[in-house]
Design an enzyme around this catalytic site. Sequence first.
Site, PDB file in Angstrom:
ATOM      1  N   LEU A  98     -13.538  35.961  24.550  1.00 54.45           N
ATOM      2  CA  LEU A  98     -12.862  36.817  23.499  1.00 54.45           C
ATOM      3  C   LEU A  98     -13.577  37.673  22.886  1.00 54.45           C
ATOM      4  O   LEU A  98     -12.935  38.809  22.275  1.00 54.45           O
ATOM      5  CB  LEU A  98     -12.469  35.634  22.455  1.00 54.45           C
ATOM      6  CG  LEU A  98     -11.582  34.469  22.846  1.00 54.45           C
ATOM      7  CD1 LEU A  98     -11.430  33.570  21.784  1.00 54.45           C
ATOM      8  CD2 LEU A  98     -10.052  34.971  23.236  1.00 54.45           C
ATOM      9  N   GLY A 104     -23.902  36.616  19.118  1.00 58.45           N
ATOM     10  CA  GLY A 104     -23.546  35.966  20.454  1.00 58.45           C
ATOM     11  C   GLY A 104     -22.158  36.102  20.853  1.00 58.45           C
ATOM     12  O   GLY A 104     -21.680  37.530  20.776  1.00 58.45           O
ATOM     13  N   LYS A 125     -30.324  30.045  19.217  1.00 64.00           N
ATOM     14  CA  LYS A 125     -31.239  29.377  18.337  1.00 64.00           C
ATOM     15  C   LYS A 125     -32.449  30.505  17.828  1.00 64.00           C
ATOM     16  O   LYS A 125     -32.745  30.190  16.648  1.00 64.00           O
ATOM     17  CB  LYS A 125     -31.886  28.330  19.035  1.00 64.00           C
ATOM     18  CG  LYS A 125     -30.931  27.069  19.099  1.00 64.00           C
ATOM     19  CD  LYS A 125     -31.850  26.005  19.690  1.00 64.00           C
ATOM     20  CE  LYS A 125     -30.569  24.591  19.741  1.00 64.00           C
ATOM     21  NZ  LYS A 125     -31.546  23.423  20.206  1.00 64.00           N
ATOM     22  N   ASP A 212     -18.271  36.690   0.491  1.00 65.47           N
ATOM     23  CA  ASP A 212     -18.165  37.647   1.630  1.00 65.47           C
ATOM     24  C   ASP A 212     -16.654  37.776   2.098  1.00 65.47           C
ATOM     25  O   ASP A 212     -16.384  37.881   3.383  1.00 65.47           O
ATOM     26  CB  ASP A 212     -19.183  37.386   2.866  1.00 65.47           C
ATOM     27  CG  ASP A 212     -19.173  38.837   3.764  1.00 65.47           C
ATOM     28  OD1 ASP A 212     -18.774  39.743   3.254  1.00 65.47           O
ATOM     29  OD2 ASP A 212     -19.666  38.746   5.021  1.00 65.47           O
ATOM     30  N   ASP A 405       1.353  20.324  -4.570  1.00 69.99           N
ATOM     31  CA  ASP A 405       0.171  20.508  -5.194  1.00 69.99           C
ATOM     32  C   ASP A 405       0.347  21.764  -5.993  1.00 69.99           C
ATOM     33  O   ASP A 405       0.187  22.997  -6.059  1.00 69.99           O
ATOM     34  CB  ASP A 405      -0.954  21.090  -4.003  1.00 69.99           C
ATOM     35  CG  ASP A 405      -2.292  21.668  -4.800  1.00 69.99           C
ATOM     36  OD1 ASP A 405      -2.702  21.064  -5.917  1.00 69.99           O
ATOM     37  OD2 ASP A 405      -2.825  22.295  -4.121  1.00 69.99           O
ATOM     38  N   ASN A 407      -0.801  22.689  -9.033  1.00 68.06           N
ATOM     39  CA  ASN A 407      -2.080  23.461  -9.752  1.00 68.06           C
ATOM     40  C   ASN A 407      -3.011  24.134  -8.559  1.00 68.06           C
ATOM     41  O   ASN A 407      -3.873  24.827  -9.112  1.00 68.06           O
ATOM     42  CB  ASN A 407      -2.705  22.503 -10.752  1.00 68.06           C
ATOM     43  CG  ASN A 407      -3.770  21.732  -9.881  1.00 68.06           C
ATOM     44  OD1 ASN A 407      -3.471  21.265  -8.428  1.00 68.06           O
ATOM     45  ND2 ASN A 407      -4.734  20.872 -10.594  1.00 68.06           N
ATOM     46  N   ASP A 444     -11.598   7.602  -0.310  1.00 65.68           N
ATOM     47  CA  ASP A 444     -12.943   7.527  -0.706  1.00 65.68           C
ATOM     48  C   ASP A 444     -12.884   7.516  -2.260  1.00 65.68           C
ATOM     49  O   ASP A 444     -13.973   7.520  -2.787  1.00 65.68           O
ATOM     50  CB  ASP A 444     -13.435   9.385  -0.540  1.00 65.68           C
ATOM     51  CG  ASP A 444     -12.495  10.373  -1.194  1.00 65.68           C
ATOM     52  OD1 ASP A 444     -11.441   9.839  -1.983  1.00 65.68           O
ATOM     53  OD2 ASP A 444     -12.693  11.480  -0.726  1.00 65.68           O
TER      54      ASP A 444
END
Length: 535
Positions: A98, A104, A125, A212, A405, A407, A444
């Site tokens: 692409l 890279g 790396k 960013d 949702d 808020n 959880d």
Amino acid sequence: MGNLCCKKKKKPVGKSDQSIHSKDNLMDEGNSALKLNEGHVTMINNYLNNNIETKIINNSSSEIPKKQTNIINVDYKTFIKGKKYSDLLNDYILLEHLGAGAFGLVQKVRHKASKQIRAMKIIKKDSQYSEKSLKEIDNLMQLNHPNILKLYEYYLDNKNVYIITEYCEGGELFDKIKERDGNFNEKDAAKIMKSILLAVTYCHSQGVVHRDLKPENILLEGNDFEHLKLIDFGTSVIMNTKGEKFKERLGTAYYIAPEVLKKNYDEKCDCWSIGVIMYILLTGEPPFNGRNDEEILKNVKSMNINFHSYLLSDVSFDAKDLLKKLLQRDVKLRISAANALEHPWIKNQAPNAKMNKNAALRVFNNLKNFSADEKLQEAAVAFIVNQLTSKEEIEELRKIFIDLDKNNDGVLSREEIQNGLIKYYGSEQAIEETNKIFDKVDADGNGTISYDEFIRASIDKQKLISEEKLKAAYRLFDKNGDGNIEAKEIKEVLGGVGVKDEEVWNDIIKEVDENGDGVISYEEFKKMMYQLCNK
């Protein structure tokens, strides 16, 4: 991340011919390139195995006590682990490249099990980007939201890191706008802003600052402006619970906040960057320009924006009002991402889509009836939903989640679920039903329902039990491919760190092992999964 291509010189949309090509990141001098090391990879995998969570800055459930979680917590992070490159070739078909950049390559790939097209980012790396990429993996594993790029898995060999994410065929935000030949109005701009603000509000509620934000880091899933994905969390950071300010000067010239240049800032630096993006969307030009980075940064530091400029002459009062509040130099007075979502311009120009009542009723019925009684069943559901389910299969659920949702913090509180039940069922027994839903769905035990938990519980279970998906899920646990799932294989997949009683793994086998031979056959596994549709 995503289907990023090498950055080409490009012109802004609209009235200006001057390039607004994004400049290189501005890092403190002396920062050296950091090399990938085994310790960092181990840290990431330990993060997964231990289910470490970012501290949630969220008061929607502050009065709800946390329930005791299961000894083994299964969620979308469970299946994101560093694998060998040889596994990548078994899991994916490599397609066309692409693009390429200093970091890279980015390549399109097809996931064999699901047949989905995904994007693979390849980072060397020994490059300066390897540490940033591993940090991005770590950060993306903590974030799960409809408007944040989804991380599937990553692979390693001696030379590279291979990061697999969802593929956003719409490309970069600005490229898509240019394709429309300037046919761009405030409604479209508001849709874009709303998606960005939803993602950033969620990040801030989870204690994450992006640092960013820019058009190159916003990708489109397809051809519309409502399905945006925020990417590139390599420079993001976790908020300090003591409220201490950040001191690193980093970002991108056009979008960097003035307080970042002074090395004294907080999460509202993201809101400034959002304001710059909004200004460009409405005018085609950046609010601070220059011949080079130095000149741009000088203007960012000192130049005031003229909101009476001819560039904004056709922009509505409400849009200019939000712009002023986002591009407010006084950080204390600058609007937050959450409050920006409540601004009249967003509310009026980009209202939530109207919900299909029948679809909403089906979702609540699925939430109320959700029950993954066996740990292996729970893990298989999580794997199928997160790794094998298409975007199209969960699109209606995404819309309902966003509608519930209220808020905009990216998770559902008890109050929000209860209000949804009242809206579609009436007030009778709403509190009792809410408690039942949380007991079953809040896996959880943190007092809220995450996007991941919501999708797993509300999806039509018939979509999970196709022969193809069941075989793929079975192969995940049958690590040695001998046609049986053993206790040690379940331990390897779910992660055994922190589990002191080894008998736990045998107990998981016993829950499903009908003939008592100590292993789980495919027929036993399939029968367990079919029971989902009988509950």
